[in-house]
Each structure stands twice: as structure tokens, then as C-alpha cells.
Design a protein around this motif. Structure first.
Motif, short mmCIF file in Angstrom:
data_model
loop_
_atom_site.label_atom_id
_atom_site.label_comp_id
_atom_site.label_asym_id
_atom_site.label_seq_id
_atom_site.Cartn_x
_atom_site.Cartn_y
_atom_site.Cartn_z
N ALA A 98 0.86 -1.26 0.13
CA ALA A 98 -0.13 0.05 0.11
C ALA A 98 0.87 1.26 0.01
CB ALA A 98 -0.94 -0.02 1.16
N ASP A 99 1.78 1.11 0.98
CA ASP A 99 2.79 2.27 0.78
C ASP A 99 3.66 2.38 -0.53
OD1 ASP A 99 2.23 2.95 3.48
OD2 ASP A 99 3.92 1.90 4.32
N SER A 100 3.86 1.56 -1.02
CA SER A 100 4.64 1.66 -2.47
C SER A 100 3.85 2.00 -3.55
CB SER A 100 5.15 0.35 -3.03
OG SER A 100 5.92 0.02 -1.72
N ILE A 101 2.56 1.67 -3.52
CA ILE A 101 1.61 2.26 -4.44
C ILE A 101 1.16 3.64 -4.36
CG2 ILE A 101 -0.93 1.90 -5.50
CD1 ILE A 101 -0.76 -0.88 -4.84
N GLU A 102 1.10 4.07 -3.09
CA GLU A 102 0.73 5.53 -2.74
C GLU A 102 1.82 6.38 -3.04
OE1 GLU A 102 -1.61 7.75 0.89
OE2 GLU A 102 0.11 6.18 1.28
N GLN A 103 3.18 5.72 -3.05
CA GLN A 103 4.22 6.70 -3.16
C GLN A 103 4.35 6.85 -4.70
OE1 GLN A 103 7.92 4.80 -2.40
NE2 GLN A 103 9.04 6.34 -3.02
N HIS A 104 4.14 5.79 -5.56
CA HIS A 104 4.23 6.10 -6.76
C HIS A 104 3.05 6.95 -7.49
CE1 HIS A 104 7.48 3.24 -8.34
NE2 HIS A 104 7.05 2.74 -7.28
N SER A 105 1.89 6.78 -6.83
CA SER A 105 0.59 7.55 -7.06
C SER A 105 0.89 9.05 -6.93
CB SER A 105 -0.49 7.42 -6.45
OG SER A 105 -1.65 8.01 -6.87
#
Length: 279
Positions: free
Chosen positions: A222-229
Motif C-alpha cells: 500500500a505504501d509503495s502504490i501510494e508513493q508512486h501515485s
């Protein structure tokens, strides 16, 4: 199903209608299963209660009359079950006052309607597939829900892990306290057995299902997806190219993260030796 004129907005409305139809059928299937289970379940329970009433009265009180409390208890249980059965039979077969939407309809028929509705939705979506850039933009807009789901599952597994750990801690400490308090162990022997059982089960659940590792993996994804978003919205590295290129790279990156998450979940479901072979 109403027909719409050709056009992006009308196509969107049509797809929304199909999605609503599919969701409605799924809920109707759930309701129908509950209705069918209640209709036949209460009837079976009523027959079982009456049979048990006769059996108990004739087996335990062969040469005497059963107490009034026994007859009253069985009578009340049978009356409640009979009333519930009558209400459900009326809801199923009454022509005018039925409150059941799908009375006299089998779950199999509803599942067939669901399959047909999903097939119509797929065909409509295939016939009006938007451009790749639009699909990638829509994919990005759906990601906040995916991130929220991952965080929710992470909190769920984290709570399970904390609960089992506190259960192990308190039970282990209680074993020591009970052993010291009761010497000889009677009457604390039963308490010690129960506490030991709790420790064993909690330890086994934690070791087998690995809730801590699952929570960590979900939170990390979740943190990685949010970072890329966030990087895509701000136009910072690695999304410093034109919009089409950024959206394509973003979709590929997120799908890679989700694939890694599924791989880690599969590894956690494998025994320890199997995990080493997968790795």
C-alpha cells in the motif's frame, strides 16, 4: 434493458446499468439462499423438535408422566418453529401478500441470470473499449480504493497478531502464577490445562497463518502504490515524461507491485520447506 444512443456518456451509463444489474443479482442470490435455508431449515427443526418431544416423553418417563416443565418447553419450541414455518410458507407461496422478491425461484435460475448479465456487461465493454490512455487514467483513479483495501487487510492481520501475542503472554504468565498459587496443583490443575491449551493454540495459529508477516507485506505494498501515485501526480522521478508514457509506466509498476504481493502471499501459504523451494 434500455438502449442508449452511441456516445461516450451513453456507453458509460449503459455499463453502470449493467454493473448495477450484476450487483442486484448477486444480492438476490444471497437473499434467496437465506430464504431457502430458512424455509426448509425451520421445517426440519420443527419435525425434529416434535420427534424429540415424543422420544423424550416415552424414553425417560416410561412408567410415569413427564413433568409439566418438559412439556411446556417442548411446546414453546415447537410453537415458535411452527409459527416461523407458517410465515415463511406464506411468504413463499402466497400470491398477494408475499414480501419475497424471488419466491418460487431457484438459486440456479438466479445464478444463470447473473452469468447472462455478466456476459452482456463484458460484451458491451468489449464493443466500446476506450483508448489505452483513457484506460490507464481510469486505472489510476481506481487505485485509492485498492490502497484502502490493502491498509484495511493489513490492520486486520496486525490486530490478529497482537491478539494472539497478548494471549500467549497472559496465558504463559498465568501458568506461572497458578502453579505458584496452588501447591499441590489441585484445584488449579484444570486451569493449568486450559492455559496450556490456549498457549499451544495461539502459538500454532501465529506460526501457521503468520499474521504479522501478512500485515507487513500488505502495508508495504500500500505504501509503495501510494508513493508512486504521489510521484505521478507531482510529476517527479520516475514520472518526468509525457502523460502517456507516465501513465503506462505507472500502470506497469503498480501491476508489478501487486504481482509481488500475490507472490509473497503464496509463499506465506506454503510450508517452510516449500517456501525455500519457491524462493
Amino acid at each position: 434493458m434500455a438502449k442508449f444512443m452511441a456516445g461516450p456518456s451513453n456507453t458509460t451509463e449503459m455499463l453502470i446499468q449493467y454493473r448495477r444489474e450484476v450487483d442486484d443479482l448477486k444480492q438476490r442470490i444471497k437473499n434467496r439462499r437465506i430464504q431457502t435455508a430458512g424455509l426448509y431449515g425451520t421445517s426440519i427443526l420443527l419435525v425434529t423438535a416434535v420427534s424429540s418431544w415424543v422420544f423424550v416423553s416415552n424414553f425417560f418417563w416410561i412408567n410415569s408422566k413427564a413433568p409439566g416443565e418438559v412439556h411446556f418447553s417442548f411446546f414453546m419450541i415447537s410453537a415458535v418453529l411452527a409459527g416461523a414455518t407458517a410465515l415463511q410458507v406464506a411468504a413463499e407461496f402466497h400470491e398477494e401478500h408475499s414480501i419475497w422478491k424471488d419466491r418460487k425461484t431457484s438459486v440456479r435460475a438466479l445464478r444463470l441470470d447473473l452469468e447472462l448479465a455478466e456476459e452482456r456487461r463484458v460484451l458491451e465493454a468489449r464493443n466500446s473499449t476506450p483508448e489505452t490512455l483513457n484506460r490507464q487514467a481510469s486505472y489510476k483513479e481506481r487505485l485509492p480504493g485498492e490502497v484502502a483495501r490493502l491498509r484495511k487487510e493489513s490492520r486486520h492481520y496486525r490486530r490478529i497478531h497482537l491478539f494472539t501475542q497478548w494471549l500467549v503472554f497472559t496465558s504463559s504468565a498465568s501458568i506461572t502464577a497458578v502453579t505458584a498459587w496452588y501447591d499441590p496443583p489441585q484445584p488449579g490443575k484444570g486451569v493449568l490445562i486450559a492455559l496450556g491449551f490456549i498457549v499451544t493454540v495461539a502459538t500454532g495459529v501465529t506460526g501457521y497463518f503468520k499474521p504479522r508477516e501478512r500485515a507487513f507485506n500488505l502495508q508495504q505494498t500500500a505504501d509503495s502504490i501510494e508513493q508512486h501515485s504521489t510521484a505521478l501526480d507531482l510529476g517527479i522521478s520516475p514520472y518526468t515524461h509525457d502523460e502517456a508514457t507516465n501513465l503506462g509506466n505507472f500502470a506497469a509498476t503498480v501491476e508489478g507491485l501487486r504481482a509481488d504481493q500475490r507472490m509473497r502471499e503464496q509463499q506465506l501459504d506454503q510450508p517452510f520447506q516449500g517456501q525455500q523451494e519457491v524462493i
